[in-house]
Design a protein around this motif. Sequence first.
Motif, PDB file in Angstrom:
ATOM      1  N   LYS A   1       0.834  -1.196   0.000  1.00  0.00           N
ATOM      2  CA  LYS A   1       0.000   0.000   0.000  1.00  0.00           C
ATOM      3  C   LYS A   1       0.871   1.249   0.000  1.00  0.00           C
ATOM      4  O   LYS A   1       1.738   1.418   0.863  1.00  0.00           O
ATOM      5  N   PRO A   2       0.678   2.150  -0.953  1.00  0.00           N
ATOM      6  CA  PRO A   2       1.416   3.420  -0.916  1.00  0.00           C
ATOM      7  C   PRO A   2       1.010   4.238   0.312  1.00  0.00           C
ATOM      8  O   PRO A   2      -0.116   4.129   0.807  1.00  0.00           O
ATOM      9  N   ALA A   3       1.908   5.064   0.776  1.00  0.00           N
ATOM     10  CA  ALA A   3       1.649   5.848   1.986  1.00  0.00           C
ATOM     11  C   ALA A   3       0.455   6.774   1.802  1.00  0.00           C
ATOM     12  O   ALA A   3      -0.282   7.055   2.752  1.00  0.00           O
ATOM     13  N   GLY A   4       0.227   7.241   0.574  1.00  0.00           N
ATOM     14  CA  GLY A   4      -0.847   8.197   0.345  1.00  0.00           C
ATOM     15  C   GLY A   4      -2.233   7.589   0.295  1.00  0.00           C
ATOM     16  O   GLY A   4      -3.229   8.313   0.410  1.00  0.00           O
ATOM     17  N   ALA A   5      -2.316   6.284   0.123  1.00  0.00           N
ATOM     18  CA  ALA A   5      -3.619   5.634  -0.060  1.00  0.00           C
ATOM     19  C   ALA A   5      -4.249   5.255   1.274  1.00  0.00           C
ATOM     20  O   ALA A   5      -3.561   4.969   2.253  1.00  0.00           O
ATOM     21  N   TRP A   6      -5.576   5.252   1.284  1.00  0.00           N
ATOM     22  CA  TRP A   6      -6.328   4.695   2.409  1.00  0.00           C
ATOM     23  C   TRP A   6      -6.529   3.203   2.184  1.00  0.00           C
ATOM     24  O   TRP A   6      -6.485   2.713   1.043  1.00  0.00           O
TER      25      TRP A   6
END
Length: 273
Positions: A201-206
């Motif tokens: 999961k990318p840091a920006g995604a929920w």
Amino acid sequence: MTHPALRSGHTAIVTGAASGIGRAAALAFARLGMEVALIDLPGPMLGEAREAVAALGVKALALPADVGDRAALQAAASRIATELAPVSLVMNNAGRGESSSCLGDPGAFERTFAANLWGVIHGTQVFGALVSRGAIINTGSKQGITTPPGNPAYNVSKAAVKAFTEALAHELRTTRPEVSAHLLIPGWVHTGMTAASGAPKPAGAWTPEQTVDFLLQSLDRGDFYILCPDNDTPRSLDEQRMAWAMGDIIQNRPALSRWHPDWAESFKASLKS
């Protein structure tokens, strides 16, 4: 105050329930004591999702179906009506995304519309008829509002879901006020549709779970537009992007001026101001 749709001992119907937001929603409804009808394409993921819901101690029914097939949803509705508790919530969440071009393969539009738009219309009409008091939630997208270049089939389908759900909310207010309509507008969510299988999961995604938590909070407030932020995009930035998109019409700018070479810098400057 809890929305009357979220009632223990009643049933939630969730399409696209095998993974992502749909699976997270099915589990969240089960934790509230609701029975759950899980609808998705046939495959092991649907069965696994049903087992996860049933493990929470509620009745769970897995119904393999293509949401673009109205007859399949009617058959599912018949089973739900006879095998589960009264329905108080319908979440039309199933969707798909694939590459498309306005001048390219029309099949991309047909396949995308079948799931993203007709799935919502069929689900609203077929499953909504089972709801005597509760809610219908349709999953839209920010791309259906700002319509960025790159995937017109998806954007058009989600723009249509927005328009359909707004009209639905108006009709229900006057004909069935005991049933409310809501438009879920996810942000950047890490799901199988937005990320390669197995990618971190990318840091920006929920996560899907964060999105569903926000959905439940918004339902409690009675929100129609459930505009989800994410770790990269606060609501204030979404509002500026949406206001700019509407400004294209009001100010007679070129279509999608945010990405137009003559207007891109003006858009960036508007964010600073």
